[in-house]
Design a protein around this motif. Structure first.
Motif, short mmCIF file in Angstrom:
data_model
loop_
_atom_site.label_atom_id
_atom_site.label_comp_id
_atom_site.label_asym_id
_atom_site.label_seq_id
_atom_site.Cartn_x
_atom_site.Cartn_y
_atom_site.Cartn_z
N LEU A 1 0.51 -5.32 3.14
CA LEU A 1 -0.34 -4.41 3.87
C LEU A 1 -1.73 -5.01 3.98
CD1 LEU A 1 -0.67 -1.44 5.03
CD2 LEU A 1 -1.73 -0.93 2.83
N GLY A 2 -2.15 -5.27 5.24
CA GLY A 2 -3.51 -5.76 5.46
C GLY A 2 -4.34 -4.68 6.12
N GLY A 3 -5.51 -5.01 6.55
CA GLY A 3 -6.37 -4.00 7.17
C GLY A 3 -5.82 -3.48 8.48
N HIS B 1 -1.41 4.65 6.80
CA HIS B 1 -0.59 5.84 7.03
C HIS B 1 0.86 5.45 7.29
CE1 HIS B 1 -0.60 10.19 7.62
NE2 HIS B 1 0.38 9.98 8.47
N LEU B 2 1.02 4.31 7.94
CA LEU B 2 2.38 3.78 8.15
C LEU B 2 3.04 3.48 6.81
CD1 LEU B 2 4.68 2.45 9.74
CD2 LEU B 2 3.18 0.53 10.24
N LEU B 3 2.26 2.89 5.90
CA LEU B 3 2.82 2.62 4.57
C LEU B 3 3.19 3.93 3.87
CD1 LEU B 3 3.35 0.48 2.33
CD2 LEU B 3 1.12 1.04 1.41
N TYR B 4 2.32 4.95 4.02
CA TYR B 4 2.62 6.26 3.43
C TYR B 4 3.95 6.80 3.95
CZ TYR B 4 2.81 11.34 3.70
OH TYR B 4 3.25 12.62 3.69
N ALA C 1 -8.96 -1.87 -1.36
CA ALA C 1 -9.82 -1.80 -0.18
C ALA C 1 -9.03 -1.43 1.07
CB ALA C 1 -10.52 -3.16 0.01
N VAL C 2 -7.77 -1.87 1.16
CA VAL C 2 -7.03 -1.67 2.41
C VAL C 2 -6.47 -0.25 2.55
CG1 VAL C 2 -6.44 -4.09 2.71
CG2 VAL C 2 -4.92 -2.60 1.41
N ILE C 3 -6.64 0.56 1.50
CA ILE C 3 -6.19 1.96 1.60
C ILE C 3 -7.40 2.82 1.96
CG2 ILE C 3 -5.15 3.91 0.38
CD1 ILE C 3 -3.14 1.77 0.55
#
Lengths: 328, 328, 328, 328, 328
Positions: free
Chosen positions: B105-107, B141-144, B214-216
């Motif tokens: 997961l990046g920015g 949000h996609l990761l969520y 940071a990316v969250i």
């Protein structure tokens, strides 16, 4: 056997230094020196460790004695580590043994000491001889290679034990014997021995990964973290294996009782069927009653032969049936 | 299969980018890029992950190997996550298997990698295709959505196992066999496997919810918190299930012993009733006593037929009665 | 018995001081005084401890009573320590006993108090008499020597117990009796007693090693750390031993059930073989049937003798066979 | 059913507000508003909770779904709490069920939501109607009353379970059957369910008592502390109960085996007594020996009648004796 | 009964104050007041506690209700403590009961409240009457005396239970009956009850020793520390006792099975010896064979008498032998 590997600053590697050359190599702060003591008696190792390298007497004492418990001691200029290798002794049951490997890590040197040959040390040694790019890195990378190989060795032992556990579980369900119990007990012992290495070893790696030590380059901490994660996983796996082995004894007991249940049922059925009618037969055998001539045909010679046949064949059939049920 | 979903800044979504277009999409800081590698060999994935995305070799190595242990590594610009899916293999007993899903997961991007098809990934993919409002949100949000779907998948497995446990408990009380024991053992194994995913997964979600990374986006932390709470609950449920499965073996043993008790009682009663009177009958069958004529009616032919009837019918009645008690 | 060892500042050692000389020796801040009370009644010890040394009444009270629980209390000017020795009482089973050793450590003195003779104290005393270089060191080094000797004593007990456990396990697999169970129970008790010394002792050493106390020289902390590590290892070993002893009872039960299984099988086989044919024989013994002359050869005298032989030899053979199986 | 209780600033209580009046009541910062949703479908509750009260969609989602796990979420302006009630379902065994009660606590309002009627809510409602002095206090005191009533409800369930456990233990010692085992298993399940409510509920109360939340008046923290202490005690009690229930299965097994021991003894005694003499009787029944006239009196009709009497009466006496020992 | 003990500043002690005089005594900041309520109904205690002493209603409520869980609440000006006494009820088995003792400790007063007479309170009361030097000390020293006496009471109970456990273990190995099991279960219950007092009591003492409270003089903390250490030791002892009691059930089961093993062996041996020869005897009893005259001596009257003797004596010998083995 003392073997040495020395890469001077910007130079090409030199093998087999004499112990006098150690001091010189140590002064070369950007060089890399690896000294490996294998099976050397204390008389040989002690003066070199104490005088040439200047290690603390307590640390040298620990290195020359066997303790088999992983550990890292920070002596400021250098780290003293105990990093046991794990081997599986398969003859006459399963035994988990550990081979002690002691290491001193300084800013530009690594000293390893072990009584028996350790496969992981040899593998790293060979790879350093083969591919000299490894020698360009800091000496803590060499330590990383070593603990990574050791961890791979642990994993191999764990997988072998896991196979043994699965085989034993199948045996418990299929044909449980006292040997099965003995194997379960041996596996339990093996897992206990394994855990007594893994738990402190994990802690050692955690300390190396946290970067508490001056001699570990901060960029290399991520590598030790990787080994740490691997050890965490192995520790979890062995815990699960302990659960399974523990459950296997309970299962064994349940299955043995289950079998006894079957046997008792048969005994009870046989007794229940024949006791009443045997009584009836005995009843009419009493001498209150005189023999009556009319049924003499039942006791003539052909009847006798039939009776004899039944008497001989019945136990044989019974034996066969018992055999089929796996009792004998 | 490599599939991609790219929503440029303020633009409409684009599917199926070539790997050359990835670099361009990555430069679009307000865009959103999802690349999903499914079943691709390392030769294909490795160069893209290393060169195009610039991930650390250790992280890429971990992604391409299978470890099945949930974990999150912070590499500063991006997170590396292992997020296994859990599936239940029902053929030939109950087996809990895990499918490894790796994510970066990046920015402005999410890279997912898995060898087998993962249902949760497909569901999220479809929902993103169907409803493009999802694409307007940040990439975390996609990761969520992904971890939420995975957690729902865990819950489904837990519920199925819970049903199996209840069924097995009923079986223990009604008709315990060795198969029941084998099922109990299998459920135990399954719960151990489940716990080995849930415990670290919970820890991963806890870290995401605490906002250490940071990316969250800080606003999205509450969503990860929600999944975390869900995982905590699941973990508690599996612990209770372990307690119940553990108790089931003890109960099994108790019930088997209870049954044996019943069987032994019957055997003892039968023996106790018939042994003394059989002795009495034998006693009077001895040749000390001569047969007395007066009772010859007891041994005439009609009496014989009655006796024969008793001898044949008694075992049959006994068998029927044994059958009723469920012993055969 | 009160024995004293005093090395004045820069002077040579003096033995057997009177209690009046204690005060003087205490004023010599660079001297080293060791007073050892062995088996002295409270009336003798109390005034010296309270008045000459000026210890707190609570500490003196604790020293004169037996508590057997390791502990260190910081009273500012001095430490009060309870450091039990462990001995194994082998007559009539295995019993782990502890001998209380109380110690007061000040800046320039060590006071030890014990009711029975303690081997470790005697060994350190002898070594101090033999090699006077020891006396040149700080008094906390004397304490280190003492706890190190005590720890060596614990290790000896642990090793003896470990041998007993191994022997008991073999016994469980080979010929389990009620005595075996009793030994297992005794070993369990012993390990519990051992742990109740080791756990707090480890904590005491940890506190000494952390350097919380003014009277411990910071350079000597590394020695206490070494003993602490030793105790940690011993604690882990006893935990493993507890696991093994716990498993031994389960194994015992399983093996006993296994044997019963074997016995029941034999009973069932014998019954199954003979019950049906015994019925057949009884059947034809009934008086419905008259004896037929043609087979009278079967009941003549030679036949009788053969029958008699069978009747006498069969049980003997059976007994022999039973004996071979180890049942009698 | 939606019921409301509103005490305006300094005014007298108003019942049954329309949902339009809620907004007005919420603006009255020194008023007190309690809205209770009971068994209302989500379509009714959701718009009020989302729009009128302005709760976060995730919180409303959690409130409308059932999770049964106690929890407190701090949403800044308000707290969201899950506070399950526990009820005991006694028909067909003992089942511990939980009824979910959701609550939103703001500065001047409490919103409660539950699908089934909850006795504790009704009791607090009635007491607030009866005694209007309660309404003068802050709204967090209302929450305290609610959790206090809920805790009293838990205690009632615990006491009932405790009685059941004691009854079951007596049953184990007096007449253990498979039903007893089933009850033990059910109690185990019940305690597991109870613990899964109590542990997180205790944590919720701890958080309320620590005063982490703005909406809890610092003076009222001592009341929540009191409920917390009560929950701690209950948790300890259930842990002890689990210990006892766990021990009950072991005891059951021991008692069953004890009984079997008794039965086997009887069987063995009977067999041991009669087998040898039965053999002797059979021996002299062989046809090697001719009947001798001298003892014909033993087989005349009166003797036969006596023998018949013995044959009939012996089994009856045996049955009676067996019956007395409780085997049939 | 309300009894009071008041030592005014510099004055001599006064007994039996009226409740009106309490207020005056409380104003005497350097005095010492002890009020002991024993078995007084709430109507009497409540107004005094609430009004004269001004305690918080929640604290008074807790004091008047029974909770039996040790605890200390800091109410600023005073401490509220629950300090249960433990008594052993020996009639009809072993029961551990606790008597609640509530205490309020202020700067210059101690209020104790209990329903039943508590031996420790009476002992401290008597010692204060006897030796008035105690009264010169701070009031927290009085509390120390009280908790010290209570701890001595716990120790007495623990030692009694320990003796019971040892006796029960011997019983398990010598003659295990269902009563033994019941005693084990009762001891288990007792230890659980004991632990539920000791664990929180230890925590209370720890808090008092840490000096968190204004009303505890810092010089007296060392005394509370001493009691704390005593409680820690007792807690460890009870944990070991729980281990032993837990192991006793397993041992019981093993021994019962061991005995059954012995019994089954005997049954099997008897059956194995007599079944084959009984068959042989039955065989020659069949009516295929006519009686042969030559052996008529075996069935004459003297032989009959011998046979009769054997038939009567054999079961008697058998019974005696069974009796010797302890089966009847």
């Amino acid at each position: 056997m003392i073997r040495t590997l020395y890469r001077p600053k910007g130079g090409s590697p030199v093998l087999e230094l004499s112990s006098e050359q150690f001091a010189e190599a140590l002064r070369d702060k950007d060089g890399l020196l690896w000294v490996d003591f294998q099976g050397e008696p204390p008389e040989v190792c002690e003066p070199i460790l104490l005088n040439t390298f200047g290690f603390h007497p307590l640390a040298v004492d620990d290195a020359l004695q066997e303790s088999h418990v992983p550990r890292v001691d920070d002596w400021g200029q250098y780290l003293y580590l105990v990093l046991p290798a794990i081997v599986l002794d398969n003859k006459d049951g399963v035994h988990v043994d550990s081979l002690e490997l002691d290491a001193f890590l300084g800013g530009n040197y690594l000293v390893t000491h072990h009584d028996q040959p350790v496969a992981s040390v040899d593998q790293v040694w060979q790879s350093y001889l083969r591919d000299q790019r490894h020698l360009e890195k800091y000496v803590d990378h060499l330590l990383y290679r070593l603990v990574d190989e050791l961890a791979a060795g642990y994993m191999a032992v764990i997988e072998e034990l896991d196979d043994d556990i699965e085989a034993t579980q199948d045996e418990v369900f299929e044909k449980p014997t006292t040997d099965t119990l003995e194997t379960i007990f041996m596996l339990k012992r093996g897992l206990i021995a394994l855990r007594r290495i893994l738990t402190p070893q994990r802690e050692v790696l955690n300390k190396l990964a946290r970067g508490d030590y001056a001699v570990i380059d901060s960029q290399d901490r991520v590598f030790f973290r990787d080994v740490y994660d691997h050890l965490v996983r192995m520790h979890d796996i062995t815990e699960s294996m302990r659960d399974l082995v523990g459950g296997a004894v309970d299962t064994y007991l349940s299955i043995i009782n289950n079998r006894m249940n079957d046997i008792m049922k048969t005994l009870t059925v046989i007794t229940t069927l024949f006791m009443p009618i045997s009584f009836v037969a005995s009843f009419f055998g009493m001498n209150f009653f005189g023999p009556v001539a009319s049924l003499n045909d039942w006791t003539n010679t052909p009847a006798f032969l039939i009776m004899l046949g039944i008497t001989i064949i019945t136990p044989m059939v019974m034996l066969l049936w018992i055999h089929r049920r796996g009792w004998l």
